[in-house]
Design a protein around this motif. Structure first.
Motif, PDB file in Angstrom:
ATOM      1  N   PHE A   1       0.841  -1.193   0.000  1.00 22.22           N
ATOM      2  CA  PHE A   1       0.000   0.000   0.000  1.00 22.22           C
ATOM      3  C   PHE A   1       0.882   1.250   0.000  1.00 22.22           C
ATOM      4  O   PHE A   1       1.899   1.286   0.695  1.00 22.22           O
ATOM      5  CB  PHE A   1      -0.897   0.029   1.249  1.00 22.22           C
TER       6      PHE A   1
ATOM      7  N   HIS B   1      -2.581   5.477   1.142  1.00 28.16           N
ATOM      8  CA  HIS B   1      -3.116   4.325   1.887  1.00 28.16           C
ATOM      9  C   HIS B   1      -3.852   3.341   0.984  1.00 28.16           C
ATOM     10  O   HIS B   1      -4.606   2.495   1.474  1.00 28.16           O
ATOM     11  CB  HIS B   1      -4.045   4.785   3.014  1.00 28.16           C
TER      12      HIS B   1
ATOM     13  N   LEU C   1      -3.945   0.315  -2.121  1.00 26.83           N
ATOM     14  CA  LEU C   1      -3.152  -0.789  -2.640  1.00 26.83           C
ATOM     15  C   LEU C   1      -2.573  -0.404  -4.000  1.00 26.83           C
ATOM     16  O   LEU C   1      -3.305   0.020  -4.900  1.00 26.83           O
ATOM     17  CB  LEU C   1      -4.015  -2.038  -2.776  1.00 26.83           C
TER      18      LEU C   1
ATOM     19  N   ASP D   1       3.358   0.526   2.928  1.00 24.01           N
ATOM     20  CA  ASP D   1       2.936  -0.299   4.055  1.00 24.01           C
ATOM     21  C   ASP D   1       2.576  -1.678   3.499  1.00 24.01           C
ATOM     22  O   ASP D   1       1.914  -1.783   2.461  1.00 24.01           O
ATOM     23  CB  ASP D   1       1.724   0.307   4.766  1.00 24.01           C
TER      24      ASP D   1
ATOM     25  N   PHE E   1      -5.414   0.907   3.620  1.00 21.02           N
ATOM     26  CA  PHE E   1      -4.621   0.021   4.463  1.00 21.02           C
ATOM     27  C   PHE E   1      -5.267  -0.220   5.824  1.00 21.02           C
ATOM     28  O   PHE E   1      -5.389  -1.370   6.265  1.00 21.02           O
ATOM     29  CB  PHE E   1      -3.222   0.621   4.641  1.00 21.02           C
TER      30      PHE E   1
ATOM     31  N   ALA F   1       1.611  -7.007   9.629  1.00 22.58           N
ATOM     32  CA  ALA F   1       1.634  -5.704   8.958  1.00 22.58           C
ATOM     33  C   ALA F   1       2.993  -5.042   9.192  1.00 22.58           C
ATOM     34  O   ALA F   1       3.518  -5.070  10.304  1.00 22.58           O
ATOM     35  CB  ALA F   1       0.515  -4.803   9.480  1.00 22.58           C
TER      36      ALA F   1
ATOM     37  N   LYS G   1       4.927  -1.330   8.362  1.00 20.70           N
ATOM     38  CA  LYS G   1       4.613   0.028   7.909  1.00 20.70           C
ATOM     39  C   LYS G   1       5.888   0.836   7.663  1.00 20.70           C
ATOM     40  O   LYS G   1       6.917   0.622   8.293  1.00 20.70           O
ATOM     41  CB  LYS G   1       3.738   0.737   8.942  1.00 20.70           C
TER      42      LYS G   1
ATOM     43  N   SER H   1      -4.916  -5.189   8.999  1.00 25.47           N
ATOM     44  CA  SER H   1      -3.879  -4.288   9.517  1.00 25.47           C
ATOM     45  C   SER H   1      -3.788  -4.348  11.033  1.00 25.47           C
ATOM     46  O   SER H   1      -2.739  -4.095  11.611  1.00 25.47           O
ATOM     47  CB  SER H   1      -4.124  -2.848   9.062  1.00 25.47           C
TER      48      SER H   1
END
Length: 346
Positions: free
Chosen positions: A69, A74, A76, A99, A121, A145, A147, A216
């Motif tokens: 992402f 935010h 995809l 992310d 996300f 996840a 980030k 997430s």
């Protein structure tokens, strides 16, 4: 004499030129370097670890899929192809900050799970289809996840020796992540007294479980659905065959803790087909068992650990007599028993 002198002069100049030409600078080769990121993935908290109580040697981990992402929007931007290197997968993306959502296997290997990739996300979730789902829904899913992973722009380099290719890819950083199960295993155990009066089972149901989970955060969604299963694993508990333990296990997205605190009820409905072809339904409120599970695992501190939920109860069936004159075509349909031959006394 002058002619000879001029020849010697010309030869001398040529010698000097030849010697100077041999000391020219070395050629350097033009290349472009690009960043790669290596994800080192820890699966020890999942059922894919050989030490896990739910480890299945016939259902090993085949790989890993990464959803990337854009950290700014935010949204995809890329779903990377499944990587069979599930311990140390390597990623190369266009310059930017991303992310990641990391899952086991591929979406093709998780056909009972719907991935809502159109969400940002923080709201990226998975779900099951329909208001009632059966025992093979959903598949086992473990997620992590990561980030704020930055890929730098391409850099031009000059190599003394000719490289293998024009592009040179480097592992610019190694990152570590730990997978946690998004699905939980529900284990149903029913001790049946009067098993000699039971001919078979029809589908059983449990309410209160979540229909989705946020990837997430790993948290179950607020929307509920009904999970259906066949309670057909039968293990007799005495030599008279009057008592038996019926069991079944299936994956779910667990349950939303806030829903439970706000009064969600978990009801377990069992449908027994008796030898006289009548249907005997037992509905039990198993909410206290979920409350007890939540209290016992409150030390979880928000981590969605791979902890099964065990639901147990005892049922006594009413006496029934088989009537040989019953019309076979009117008999309720049942699923064949999966008998466990070992007899274990309680």
């Amino acid at each position: 004499m002058n002619v000879r002198k001029n020849i010697y002069t010309i030869i001398g100049v040529l010698v000097v030129m030849m010697s100077e030409s041999c000391s020219r600078d070395h050629l350097y080769y033009d290349t472009v370097s690009r960043d790669k990121v290596q994800l080192n993935i820890d699966w020890s908290e999942t059922a894919f670890a050989p030490g896990s109580r739910d480890y299945d040697d016939d259902n090993r981990l085949n790989g890993v899929t990464v959803f990337a992402f854009d950290s700014a929007t935010h949204r995809l931007v890329k779903e990377l192809p499944p990587d069979p290197n599930w311990q140390s997968t390597v990623i190369r993306l266009a310059p930017g900050t991303y992310d990641f959502i990391v899952i086991n296997d591929s979406r093709a290997e998780l056909p009972t799970i719907s991935f809502n990739t159109g969400q940002p996300f923080d709201d990226f979730y998975v779900s099951t289809e329909g208001d009632t789902v059966f025992t093979n829904h959903p598949d086992y899913l473990a997620v992590s996840a990561v980030k704020g992973v930055t890929f730098l722009p391409e850099q031009r380099e000059y190599c003394y020796d000719m490289p293998d290719g024009y592009y040179r890819d480097y592992i610019a950083q190694e990152l570590y992540t730990v997978q946690h199960a998004v699905t939980k295993k529900i284990n149903i155990r029913v001790l049946v007294k009067g098993m000699n009066y039971c001919k078979g089972m029809q589908a059983s149901y449990i309410t209160g479980l979540s229909k989705s989970a946020n990837l997430s955060t790993g948290k179950p969604g607020t929307e509920e659905t009904v999970y259906a299963f066949n309670l057909i694993n039968r293990e007799f508990r005495n030599s008279e065959y009057t008592e038996a333990l019926l069991t079944q296990s299936f994956n779910s997205f667990g349950f939303n803790e806030n829903n439970l605190r706000e009064g969600t009820k978990f009801e377990l409905t069992l449908n027994f087909v008796l030898v006289d072809n009548t249907l005997h339904t037992v509905t039990t409120d198993v909410t206290p068992q979920f409350e007890e599970w939540l209290e016992e695992h409150s030390i979880d501190l928000g981590l969605d650990l791979d902890l099964n939920i065990d639901i147990a109860l005892e049922v006594e069936l009413p006496p029934a007599v088989e009537n040989p004159e019953d019309v076979e075509g009117l008999a309720p349909e049942t699923v064949p028993w999966n008998d466990i031959t070992q007899i274990i006394e309680l």
